[in-house]
Write a protein that holds these residues in place. Structure first.
Motif, PDB file in Angstrom:
ATOM      1  N   HIS A   1      -7.136  -1.592  -1.265  1.00 28.04           N
ATOM      2  CA  HIS A   1      -7.759  -2.488  -0.056  1.00 28.04           C
ATOM      3  C   HIS A   1      -8.968  -2.708  -0.947  1.00 28.04           C
ATOM      4  O   HIS A   1      -8.795  -4.047  -0.292  1.00 28.04           O
ATOM      5  N   PHE A   2      -9.840  -2.206  -1.121  1.00 30.66           N
ATOM      6  CA  PHE A   2     -11.069  -2.927  -2.031  1.00 30.66           C
ATOM      7  C   PHE A   2     -10.901  -4.164  -2.374  1.00 30.66           C
ATOM      8  O   PHE A   2     -11.685  -4.970  -2.305  1.00 30.66           O
TER       9      PHE A   2
ATOM     10  N   TYR B   1       0.543  -1.270   0.338  1.00 38.30           N
ATOM     11  CA  TYR B   1      -0.442  -0.345  -0.305  1.00 38.30           C
ATOM     12  C   TYR B   1       1.020   0.947   0.217  1.00 38.30           C
ATOM     13  O   TYR B   1       0.488   2.063  -0.763  1.00 38.30           O
ATOM     14  N   PHE B   2       1.357   1.354   0.722  1.00 40.39           N
ATOM     15  CA  PHE B   2       3.130   2.587   0.820  1.00 40.39           C
ATOM     16  C   PHE B   2       3.792   2.459  -0.193  1.00 40.39           C
ATOM     17  O   PHE B   2       4.407   3.795  -0.138  1.00 40.39           O
ATOM     18  N   SER B   3       3.711   1.423  -0.816  1.00 40.79           N
ATOM     19  CA  SER B   3       5.055   1.681  -2.634  1.00 40.79           C
ATOM     20  C   SER B   3       4.140   1.954  -3.341  1.00 40.79           C
ATOM     21  O   SER B   3       4.747   2.395  -4.498  1.00 40.79           O
ATOM     22  N   ILE B   4       2.449   1.469  -4.206  1.00 36.86           N
ATOM     23  CA  ILE B   4       2.127   1.562  -4.552  1.00 36.86           C
ATOM     24  C   ILE B   4       1.583   2.548  -5.881  1.00 36.86           C
ATOM     25  O   ILE B   4       0.722   3.697  -4.471  1.00 36.86           O
ATOM     26  N   GLU B   5       1.106   3.126  -6.518  1.00 36.00           N
ATOM     27  CA  GLU B   5       0.588   4.286  -6.641  1.00 36.00           C
ATOM     28  C   GLU B   5      -0.461   4.367  -7.039  1.00 36.00           C
ATOM     29  O   GLU B   5      -1.310   5.759  -6.251  1.00 36.00           O
ATOM     30  N   GLU B   6      -1.376   2.819  -6.670  1.00 32.97           N
ATOM     31  CA  GLU B   6      -2.856   3.028  -6.244  1.00 32.97           C
ATOM     32  C   GLU B   6      -3.584   3.344  -4.805  1.00 32.97           C
ATOM     33  O   GLU B   6      -4.070   3.635  -3.908  1.00 32.97           O
TER      34      GLU B   6
END
Length: 285
Positions: free
Chosen positions: A227-228, A217-222
């Motif tokens: 998470h959804f 989560y902390f690394s990707i553009e999304e």
């Protein structure tokens, strides 16, 4: 070939500037425990990639944190109670850490400096991964504070009720047999979906699975948008087991998830996301 702790150290120990693109590329596939804290600080924006003033900035943060009043007596009792329960459930991960006192200090300071924020027991679970990943309490505080800012921004622009409705619609479409089984067993959808979606599975996942997920989560553009789809991927992962469960067993599993292969979950989440995006492209209405 997997990225090693030594690869991360070489990147993080750069003299003048951290290559953030390379750090994100490394980190999205998982960060070794021994370097996770250092990587997270840059990924979250707690520390800046330009290291020219790093020592003076760190000293200022440390001195500022030392001056904070660490005990909010009004909040101490509920924080201490939830911290104690969290400590018991995660004891194997924190054998050498002073978990309860760090959680009490960090969260009471956070509430004291954010007067519009009401205490929520979920804060303990959102803070725990930082206690696990850092040695210094002030690092825990600044990273927890940053996560709370990011979550608040995300929740402001992504209404939770709309996300819940969309999640249940996709659940019914992707896993109709499991959805129908939940209905037949009279499972309270809102009890678990709300917590899953709002708090990044911090309350439900085993800690080692949670920090692995947050690496991505902390690394990707999304970012948190993934998470959804991770939540849908987890339901798919446990589909067969859940279909054999009665209501009380379903509730127990969903509120305290077993250990799982997070690399598979994340890969499946991207697959589900891409399938949904392709479907919407072909039939936007």
């Amino acid at each position: 070939m997997a990225t090693t702790a030594e690869d991360f150290r070489e990147l993080l120990n750069a003299e003048t500037h951290i290559d953030m693109e390379k750090l994100r590329q490394f980190s999205k596939h998982g960060i070794p425990d021994e370097v996770r804290g250092d990587a997270w600080k840059y990924l979250l924006g707690v520390e800046q990639p330009n290291k020219s003033n790093e020592l003076s900035v760190l000293k200022t943060k440390y001195e500022t944190y030392k001056q904070y009043d660490k005990i909010n007596n009004e909040l101490l009792k509920p924080i201490r109670g939830e911290a104690s329960r969290y400590n018991r459930s995660k004891e194997k991960f924190f054998k050498s850490k002073n978990l309860s006192s760090t959680l009490e200090n960090v969260i009471s300071i956070y509430i004291d400096h954010n007067r519009t924020v009401d205490y929520n027991p979920a804060f303990i679970h959102l803070c725990g991964p930082f206690v696990y990943s850092y040695d210094d309490e002030y690092d825990v505080y600044y990273s927890f504070e940053r996560l709370m800012i990011l979550l608040d921004e995300y929740n402001t622009f992504h209404d939770i009720n709309e996300r819940l409705a969309r999640f249940l619609m996709r659940f019914r479409m992707i896993l109709p047999d499991l959805y129908n089984h939940f209905e037949e067993e009279e499972v309270d959808f809102k009890e678990w979906t709300s917590s899953w979606l709002k708090y990044l599975l911090a309350k439900e996942l085993p800690l080692d699975c949670l920090v692995r997920l947050w690496d991505t989560y902390f690394s990707i553009e999304e970012g948190f948008d993934l998470h959804f789809y991770v939540c849908l991927a987890i339901l798919k992962y446990f589909k067969e087991a859940l279909e054999e469960c009665e209501c009380s067993e379903i509730r127990a599993l969903l509120l305290r998830l077993p250990s799982m292969d997070m690399d598979k979950i994340i890969s499946q989440a991207f697959t589900i996301k891409n399938e949904i995006m392709a479907e919407q492209f072909l039939d936007p209405y």
